[in-house]
Design a protein around this motif. Structure first.
Motif, mmCIF file in Angstrom:
data_model
loop_
_atom_site.group_PDB
_atom_site.id
_atom_site.type_symbol
_atom_site.label_atom_id
_atom_site.label_comp_id
_atom_site.label_asym_id
_atom_site.label_seq_id
_atom_site.Cartn_x
_atom_site.Cartn_y
_atom_site.Cartn_z
ATOM 1 N N VAL A 17 16.376 28.249 -2.776
ATOM 2 C CA VAL A 17 15.668 27.636 -1.644
ATOM 3 C C VAL A 17 14.159 27.753 -1.834
ATOM 4 N N GLU A 18 13.738 28.901 -2.327
ATOM 5 C CA GLU A 18 12.306 29.110 -2.589
ATOM 6 C C GLU A 18 11.797 28.114 -3.626
ATOM 7 N N SER A 19 12.588 27.878 -4.660
ATOM 8 C CA SER A 19 12.196 26.921 -5.697
ATOM 9 C C SER A 19 12.087 25.513 -5.129
ATOM 10 N N VAL A 20 13.062 25.141 -4.283
ATOM 11 C CA VAL A 20 13.028 23.811 -3.664
ATOM 12 C C VAL A 20 11.802 23.671 -2.779
ATOM 13 N N ARG A 21 11.497 24.722 -2.009
ATOM 14 C CA ARG A 21 10.320 24.689 -1.134
ATOM 15 C C ARG A 21 9.045 24.493 -1.950
ATOM 16 N N THR A 22 8.956 25.189 -3.090
ATOM 17 C CA THR A 22 7.774 25.072 -3.937
ATOM 18 C C THR A 22 7.643 23.664 -4.496
ATOM 19 N N ALA A 25 6.500 21.328 -1.769
ATOM 20 C CA ALA A 25 5.094 21.546 -1.441
ATOM 21 C C ALA A 25 4.190 20.910 -2.488
ATOM 22 N N VAL A 26 4.563 21.063 -3.758
ATOM 23 C CA VAL A 26 3.779 20.450 -4.845
ATOM 24 C C VAL A 26 3.830 18.931 -4.735
ATOM 25 N N ALA A 27 5.013 18.401 -4.442
ATOM 26 C CA ALA A 27 5.161 16.946 -4.308
ATOM 27 C C ALA A 27 4.312 16.419 -3.159
ATOM 28 N N PHE A 28 4.300 17.147 -2.036
ATOM 29 C CA PHE A 28 3.498 16.716 -0.889
ATOM 30 C C PHE A 28 2.014 16.679 -1.249
ATOM 31 N N LEU A 41 -4.665 23.529 3.953
ATOM 32 C CA LEU A 41 -4.763 24.919 3.506
ATOM 33 C C LEU A 41 -5.901 25.643 4.218
ATOM 34 N N ILE A 42 -7.008 24.964 4.432
ATOM 35 C CA ILE A 42 -8.122 25.576 5.153
ATOM 36 C C ILE A 42 -7.701 25.975 6.562
ATOM 37 N N ALA A 43 -6.908 25.121 7.204
ATOM 38 C CA ALA A 43 -6.487 25.377 8.581
ATOM 39 C C ALA A 43 -5.554 26.569 8.701
ATOM 40 N N PRO A 311 2.941 29.329 -5.616
ATOM 41 C CA PRO A 311 2.530 30.362 -4.663
ATOM 42 C C PRO A 311 3.543 31.506 -4.612
ATOM 43 N N HIS A 312 3.045 32.703 -4.336
ATOM 44 C CA HIS A 312 3.899 33.878 -4.220
ATOM 45 C C HIS A 312 3.122 34.931 -3.425
ATOM 46 N N PRO A 313 3.795 35.704 -2.558
ATOM 47 C CA PRO A 313 3.074 36.712 -1.752
ATOM 48 C C PRO A 313 2.221 37.662 -2.586
#
Length: 364
Positions: A17-22, A25-28, A41-43, A311-313
């Motif tokens: 799921v984390e991979s799909v989310r990433t 996000a990249v596609a967006f 990202l600024i917001a 991205p990663h914590p």
């Protein structure tokens, strides 16, 4: 008997799921104009401050008894009703709180984590990370990047950990914040790693003993030694006695830069090494190494920076360490090399569904 422990999903599912989310996000970010993606990202900083405001006002605590209208909620938390609605509108858009069809506000799973009495509460963490002092440190990130040094000593007149000890109000908030963050990874940690294989476990820099106490509760054949500074472990014996662990866990005090207790089959360093740059972190490792036998294991519980560019914590916390403490997060390769320089061989890395990992090492 129904267990209150949260259900831990399979690691494969979480990572998938984390991979799909990433990927999404990249596609967006590639689909929308760059300035629009950057503005989002600024917001994110504004969202952090909105969450801090909700925690400071105690909104989640007021909604614990049930849904409230905006007028009721504003009166209860001492806020302007219109301004409160505007704050909640933003938070609701991110899944923090919800508004029912009748107009009343209610908790969501994320909002429950802002309650003082939640099983896993992030209220204190939110209050610390959103505090004026913490924001001020981050406003000097450019200085930290230019110099490679934390900014706290120049701003506060002393290193970060000395400062939070000198300002006890801030220090107590920091301690509670770190405890709450540590609690986040507790269940994923026990789902991934069996501590019961060790007869005697030494928690080095273990604070008031929350992790060690939970380990001993789940591993009834194990014994523990809690080790930290004298002022940190002062209340630990009474707490361990309340938990019925006084006969299975001893408490010793001192500095992990000097010596640590001998006699352990496993030594835990949880969220310790990342606080320090290599000279100081190396002193800690050598002190632990001196107390170990060839059959003893070192268990480092830390975030590990992944090799992928997503991205990663750990990448956020790495900058937190740079700005405040002067430490750093590390990749698996960096840990392997770092440990080798100080007399250890990394034998395994055990991931969890949380960002934390267990790095198991033995004396070289």
């Amino acid at each position: 008997m129904v267990s209150n422990r949260p259900r831990i999903p399979p690691q494969r599912l979480v990572h998938a799921v984390e991979s799909v989310r990433t990927v999404l996000a990249v596609a967006f970010r590639k689909l929308v104009p760059g300035h629009i993606a950057l503005m989002e990202l600024i917001a994110a900083g504004w969202i952090t401050q909105a969450i801090h405001a909700a925690a400071a006002l105690g909104i989640a605590d007021e909604l614990a008894a049930g849904p409230r209208s905006s007028a009721e909620l504003a009166a209860a938390v001492g806020a302007d009703e219109d301004a409160l609605r505007r704050l909640l509108r933003l938070l609701i858009s991110h899944g923090i709180f919800t508004q029912r069809r009748d107009g009343r506000y209610a908790l969501t799973p994320m909002a429950r984590a802002l309650r003082r009495d939640a099983d896993v509460s992030l209220r204190d963490a939110v209050l610390f990370f959103g505090s004026p002092g913490h924001r001020n440190h981050w406003s000097h990130l450019v200085d930290a990047v230019r110099t490679g040094k934390p900014v706290g000593e120049e701003l506060d007149g002393m290193p970060f950990f000395d400062y939070v000890q000198s300002d006890r109000e801030l220090g107590e908030l920091f301690d509670r914040a770190m405890t709450s963050i540590s609690t986040l990874a507790m269940e994923p940690l026990f789902a991934a790693y069996d501590f019961g294989r060790y007869e005697t476990i030494v928690d080095v820099g273990g604070g008031e003993g929350s992790l060690l106490a939970e380990i001993l509760r789940r591993a009834p054949r194990s014994r523990g030694i809690l080790f930290d500074l004298p002022e940190v472990v002062e209340s630990a014996p009474a707490r361990l006695a309340e938990l019925g662990l006084a006969d299975r866990c001893s408490v010793e005090s001192g500095s992990f830069f000097d010596t640590v207790p001998k006699g352990g089959d496993a030594y835990i360093l949880k969220h310790i090494l990342h606080d320090w740059a290599e000279p100081e972190a190396g002193h800690i490792l050598r002190a632990v190494r001196a107390a170990m036998t060839p059959d003893t294991r070192l268990l480092i519980i830390e975030l590990v920076i992944p090799e992928h560019p997503g991205p990663h914590p750990s990448k956020y916390i790495d900058l937190e360490m740079l700005v405040n403490a002067g430490g750093r997060e590390r990749t698996e390769t960096e840990y392997r090399e770092f440990l080798a320089r100080h007399g250890f061989t990394l034998t395994s890395l055990v991931p969890t569904v949380a960002p934390d990992n267990v790095l198991e090492a033995r004396p070289s």
